[in-house]
Design a protein around this motif. Sequence first.
Motif, mmCIF file in Angstrom:
data_model
loop_
_atom_site.group_PDB
_atom_site.id
_atom_site.type_symbol
_atom_site.label_atom_id
_atom_site.label_comp_id
_atom_site.label_asym_id
_atom_site.label_seq_id
_atom_site.Cartn_x
_atom_site.Cartn_y
_atom_site.Cartn_z
ATOM 1 N N LYS A 6 -18.993 -32.375 1.120
ATOM 2 C CA LYS A 6 -19.295 -33.606 1.073
ATOM 3 C C LYS A 6 -20.199 -34.362 0.536
ATOM 4 O O LYS A 6 -20.490 -35.668 1.009
ATOM 5 C CB LYS A 6 -18.789 -34.305 2.183
ATOM 6 N N ASP B 69 -20.169 -37.370 -1.993
ATOM 7 C CA ASP B 69 -18.778 -37.861 -2.014
ATOM 8 C C ASP B 69 -19.197 -39.563 -1.581
ATOM 9 O O ASP B 69 -18.790 -39.902 -0.576
ATOM 10 C CB ASP B 69 -18.287 -37.427 -0.654
ATOM 11 N N GLN C 280 -17.926 -38.809 5.892
ATOM 12 C CA GLN C 280 -18.135 -37.520 5.552
ATOM 13 C C GLN C 280 -19.090 -36.898 6.640
ATOM 14 O O GLN C 280 -19.510 -35.494 6.166
ATOM 15 C CB GLN C 280 -18.768 -37.823 4.257
#
Length: 345
Positions: free
Chosen positions: A166, A169, A228
């Motif tokens: 992540k 992201d 995240q």
Amino acid sequence: MARRSLQFWRIARVNGEDLTRPFPARRLAEVLLSAERRGVDRRLSSPDGSVVMAHARAVAPIPVVLLDRVRESNFPSVGDSAGQRKALPLAPGDHLLETTYFGFLKRNVLAVLTSANGPRASRLCEYLEGMFGLGVELVPVLREDVDQILARLQVSKFEFAVPAGKLNDGAQGEWAEVLGSASRLMTQGTFRMSLSVGRSGNATEKQRVRERIQQLIEQFRRSATLEQFDYAVAEGRDSVSGDREIVDLLKDRFIARVEVAADVVNDPQKSTEEAISIFARQSADHDGYFAQCLPAVKGLPEASWVPDLVGYGSSSAPEPRGERPATVLSLRTTEEGVHGELLRR
């Protein structure tokens, strides 16, 4: 049962300032419903290559919008009771859709019902910008006392951890640079970082470091990509009590946990109905808190913020659109000026 996270954000201008008027959520839902009925392509391609598409599923009393991550490759497999793997039974042209649900509540509060694989809350801002030219951002609704705690905290350390998958992201600004660099170093495991004042240097130098860490913490808290992160804490001394304080920056946000039956999660119709029901219950449960802690919003929504979507007459032929395609917007001669003027207020 499946556990879902219900986050609460506030819709604000791109500089974080409050909107003085209600966000035109009902207008947004009506435009998306109309576009879907007319077969208008509602897909948006992001710079990172991901594709999202919005649907409206309720207009009133709480407008509800679904945002799907459209997966066109790298599909998972399914297995039988013996563990035999087989391909997903997708017909030609089918895609895998991973969904996040957005409920627009009073006082410009946005309730976001998430799963592990659906688009992050910040993707909605990208979608509004790319499809409608509407620049807004999401500011987390916080616990009532956290701002007071952090204002008194003489911070000495800030630590965070994020899964490697992540790292890239949707973060923005300086955090995007840090996490982007980390993503080039590792693709598995967990990335952990600790920023501290340290023992060297004089009082003035240490104070500069504290102020810099405090700035990074504020940027972190305002980010719409907080979900995240696995772990994020600030540590320091309370300037009033003298006690050492540790503040969990993930748990300070106004977040609820809801249990949803597995058969509901796996059924698109039932899942949407359950999301609408959850938004209604949560709105009733927390309306008093939002009224007490959030700024008042007056006036009527400005419908011209959300222009109509026009397309090619069918959603089956066109390729996914880019970040800001001119063909998507149906602009009247004064639309651009009206839109810009309203956002600058």
